[in-house]
Design an enzyme around this catalytic site. Structure first.
Site, mmCIF file in Angstrom:
data_model
loop_
_atom_site.group_PDB
_atom_site.id
_atom_site.type_symbol
_atom_site.label_atom_id
_atom_site.label_comp_id
_atom_site.label_asym_id
_atom_site.label_seq_id
_atom_site.Cartn_x
_atom_site.Cartn_y
_atom_site.Cartn_z
ATOM 1 N N HIS A 185 0.829 -1.200 0.000
ATOM 2 C CA HIS A 185 0.000 0.000 0.000
ATOM 3 C C HIS A 185 0.870 1.259 0.000
ATOM 4 C CE1 HIS A 185 -2.873 -2.999 1.542
ATOM 5 N NE2 HIS A 185 -3.799 -2.229 1.001
ATOM 6 N N ASP A 257 -4.640 -6.338 -7.818
ATOM 7 C CA ASP A 257 -4.904 -5.598 -6.598
ATOM 8 C C ASP A 257 -5.136 -4.137 -7.001
ATOM 9 O OD1 ASP A 257 -5.249 -5.041 -3.910
ATOM 10 O OD2 ASP A 257 -3.394 -6.009 -3.283
#
Length: 361
Positions: A185, A257
């Site tokens: 992230h 993702d």
């Protein structure tokens, strides 16, 4: 497929996020222009079960010929977008510690029934990563276990039970995120293992998921120099196409993702990364940032890439065909009257399963 047809269907390659507690006008406009593969819910979209069910009805109404994925990250533990009165599940390492595959199946059936009750048909679970690095900041107790064979065993039980209840499962994060020491992230993790290690460890649960005909497999935003020293797995044909699709023989949907994660977005814009992900072999991408203008730009970029012959039209046709096959298998004939939410969400049977899992914390 003609280029005109492509413009009408290119949105099926994307699963998009949005703001608010109902499908906003901008997302509806996106669906009218491009069609959409699906939507993804976050905590920002959730107020109450009845509201989620209504939002799902709005999302279903966006579909043309192909139903949408109505999706969520609901793993249990710290990754759960739906909280009470939904059952709040312990993390997945409790199942690994229990050693009880029957308990895993009971959990998965209960989870599927709660999600389907509010119109959700795809869950980004189970995690197939192996908890081999205690310092991993992003996986940890989300993983079933520390050994590949144990993760594979519980993955099979969960995938089988979820999909038997009509909820599409998504194994993640290919080719493995369990041994990273940084969070994708925030930055691009690097996995320095050689091919033999991946074959013996990281890929084992993914082979099990392929054997179970899991609906979707999600890629990891990690750099694996043993396979590709330049591109993250999500954007690498040497990882997605060569290993997952060709070597492992996966016939389902490969989903990226979220392309807004810093491991990708720090270097690539959404329009660049969406085209690159499709080139690599991804069949759908997650565009989770609630930015409809950027989502539209990414879809336009795919059209331009096909027009310029950078992205073969056959690659897009294969991605759409995979989605149609999986949706036909799991979603066809499933539109039945949902049960009363109070009879399902957080019911005594489900709470008993959660308590049994929690005993293994």
């Amino acid at each position: 497929m003609s280029l005109r047809d492509l413009r009408r269907t290119v949105g099926q390659l994307a699963i998009v996020g949005f703001d608010g507690t109902d499908v906003p006008v901008e997302t509806r406009a996106l669906a009218r222009e491009f069609d959409l593969g699906g939507v993804i819910y976050f905590a920002r979209n959730v107020e109450a079960p009845e509201q989620v069910a209504g939002m799902s009805r709005s999302a279903r109404a966006l579909a043309t010929d192909t139903p949408l994925w109505i999706s969520v990250d609901q793993e249990g533990g710290r990754v759960a977008r739906l909280r009470r009165p939904f059952t709040e599940w312990p993390p997945m390492n409790t199942l690994g510690r229990s050693g009880d595959e029957a308990l895993a199946a009971r959990f998965a059936r209960a989870l599927a029934r709660e999600l389907r009750a509010v119109g959700i048909n795809l869950d980004y679970a189970p995690v197939l990563d192996i908890h081999t690095n205690p310092k991993n900041p992003v996986i940890g107790d989300r993983a079933f276990a520390e050994k590949a064979e144990d993760v594979a065993r519980f993955a099979r039980a969960v995938i089988r039970a979820l999909q038997a209840e009509g909820l599409a499962a998504c194994g993640k994060h290919f080719p493995g995120h369990g041994d990273t020491s940084t969070d994708s992230h925030l930055e691009l993790p690097v996995l320095e293992h050689g091919p033999d290690r991946f074959e013996a460890v990281e890929l084992v649960p993914f082979r099990a998921a392929v054997d179970e005909d899991v609906a979707c497999i999600m890629t990891a935003h990690v750099l694996v120099p043993a396979y590709d020293a330049e591109r993250p797995a999500t954007l690498s044909p040497l990882v997605v196409d060569a290993i997952l699709k060709r070597r492992l023989g996966y016939q389902g949907i490969v989903i990226s993702d979220d392309l807004a994660m810093k491991a990708i977005s720090a270097t690539w814009s959404p329009r660049e990364s969406m085209v690159a992900a499709l080139e690599a072999g991804c069949d759908a991408v997650l565009l989770c940032d609630p930015k409809p203008a950027e989502q539209a730009e990414a879809l336009e970029a795919v059209i331009h890439a096909v027009e310029s012959r950078r992205l073969p039209l056959s690659r897009v046709e294969d991605a759409l065909a995979r989605a149609h096959r999986v949706k036909a298998r799991l979603l066809a004939g499933r539109e039945v009257a949902p049960p009363a939410l109070g009879d399902v969400l957080g019911c005594a049977e489900h709470q008993a399963v959660a308590e049994e899992m929690a005993a293994f914390r």
